[in-house]
Scaffold this motif. Structure first.
Motif: not given
Length: 443
Positions: A217-242
């Motif tokens: 549930q932790v793994f799937f609830a966070l949308s991990l492994g689909l590339g979603t978080i990765l592409i949203y990270g790409a749209y975040a500003n440089d220096g974002e406090n991840l």
């Protein structure tokens, strides 16, 4: 590339993680599997493993600033194209969408039709849902197409004008409506019973199966492994406090899940007393409970289903974005063209998925005893998502390498925190994913 604002990035990522599973699955799992002990256990796993995995996937996207396929090639020291195959995770989103949009179509039906025609008894509630899910083909197709058109319209506008604006509006509204419904639930006599159901501390119920379910549930609830978080990270500003962004996402998601659970079970115990698991909780138990409230129940039903629809649509826009980003970059298409090509392909497959769960056509789209709807769920949740998450962690830990990762995280992880984080993503999280993926073979 149009970047998210700081708040937009957090809300978009939160919108991606808060979906239908949060609202019906987490509360029921908590109530049946140890109550408060499960909630604390899940919270520990989410903050340790979940946050660590979020940071890893966000970091790859934020440093590469491109689609999930090209991100791995760009960050590999020698830019070897072999690593692009990890980007296969991007196809997982469209596959998830083929059945997720079907369920969201059910939500839209209950929002606009079911809320004003609530069942009066359990048999009627069950029949109503079964008729919708397996027999009402025109209604199912209409709900599915409505979901696809809405998703396409939003995503075609791009990250800033489409996805961010959607989440800036819907996520605060979701929190406001949920808190309002919770305040009403607190006034009911059954709130104490709901609280006990979800939070009575029963560590003896934390079994091996519960541990695996919580990890999954932790793994799937966070949308991990689909590339979603990765592409949203790409749209975040440089220096974002991840780190802070990940904590916001995880803690806010758990808050919504807990509020949803208290609200749902208060209503069910107050007006019906029967709580089923899975979709039945949302589409059978709750409508029956709402019907006992009289006219006020129609209003509560509409508001609740509106929240579920909000959670669903903020997830659908994130589910398809990784594949759309790849099409946009690979073929140099516009965001709009990439969106409609992707959504068009999903729609074609999705129509067959709908047919697979109907009484009249289900046999034609059932293979090895499993219909197409369940195949899509099985392929994504049991194979593509764990594989995508596992390979992403291996890539970050051993291909990008410890020293480069340390330089990437200097702005938000102290040396001590970095060491802890690296141990989790390099050793602990991959082992956990392997356990989740392989456990069904031995249980």
């Amino acid at each position: 590339m149009n970047n998210f604002s700081k708040l937009g990035f957090i809300l978009a990522t939160l919108g991606s993680s808060i979906g239908l599973g949060h609202i019906w699955k987490f509360p029921y799992m908590a109530g049946q599997n140890g109550g408060g002990a499960f909630v604390l256990f899940y919270l520990f796993l989410a903050i340790s493993i979940g946050v660590s995995m979020l940071i890893a996937e966000m970091l790859i996207g934020n440093k590469a600033k491109t689609n999930p396929v090209d991100s791995f090639v760009k960050l590999e020291p020698n830019h070897k194209s072999t690593w692009k195959f990890i980007g296969i995770m991007a196809i997982g989103g469209p596959l998830v969408m083929t059945f997720y949009a079907v369920v969201l179509g059910w939500v839209l039906y209950y929002l606009f039709v079911g809320s004003f025609n609530l069942p009066t008894n359990l048999q009627e509630a069950q029949t109503s849902f079964e008729t919708l899910a397996t027999g009402s083909l025109p209604i199912q197709i209409a709900g599915f197409l409505g979901c696809m058109l809405l998703t396409g319209y939003i995503v075609a506008k791009g990250a800033k004008e489409g996805i961010e604006k959607l989440n800036l509006i819907l996520m605060p509204l979701l929190f406001i409506i949920f808190i309002g419904l919770l305040i009403y639930a607190i006034t009911l006599d059954s709130f104490k019973e709901a609280w006990t159901f979800m939070f009575s501390f029963q560590p003896e119920k934390i079994t091996g199966d519960v541990v695996l379910s919580a990890l999954g549930q932790v793994f799937f609830a966070l949308s991990l492994g689909l590339g979603t978080i990765l592409i949203y990270g790409a749209y975040a500003n440089d220096g974002e406090n991840l780190l802070s962004s990940s904590l916001w996402v995880v803690i806010s998601g758990i808050f919504i899940s807990v509020v949803a659970g208290l609200m749902i079970f208060t209503f069910i115990f107050q007006f019906d007393g029967q709580a089923s698991g899975g979709p039945g909780l949302l589409f059978i138990s709750l409508p029956l409970a709402f019907s006992q409230m009289g006219v006020f129940g129609n209003i509560i039903s509409f508001l609740f289903m509106l929240c579920v629809a909000f959670a669903g649509i903020t997830s659908t826009v994130s589910i398809v974005e990784p594949a759309i980003a790849y099409l946009r970059d690979r073929f140099e298409w516009s965001q709009a063209k990439s969106t409609w090509v992707c959504c068009g392909a999903i729609t074609i497959v999705g129509l067959f998925v709908i047919l697979s769960i109907t009484k009249d056509y289900g046999a034609l789209f059932t293979f090895f005893g499993i219909n197409l709807f369940d195949w899509m769920d099985l392929i994504t949740s049991k194979f593509l998502m764990p594989l995508g998450g596992f390979l992403t962690l291996i890539f970050a830990s051993y291909v990008v390498g410890k020293q480069r990762l340390k330089s990437f995280t200097q702005g938000f992880l102290s040396p001590a925190l970095f060491e802890i984080w690296y141990i989790i993503i390099a050793y602990l999280a991959p082992a956990i994913i392997a356990i989740i993926a392989l456990a069904p073979l031995f249980v």
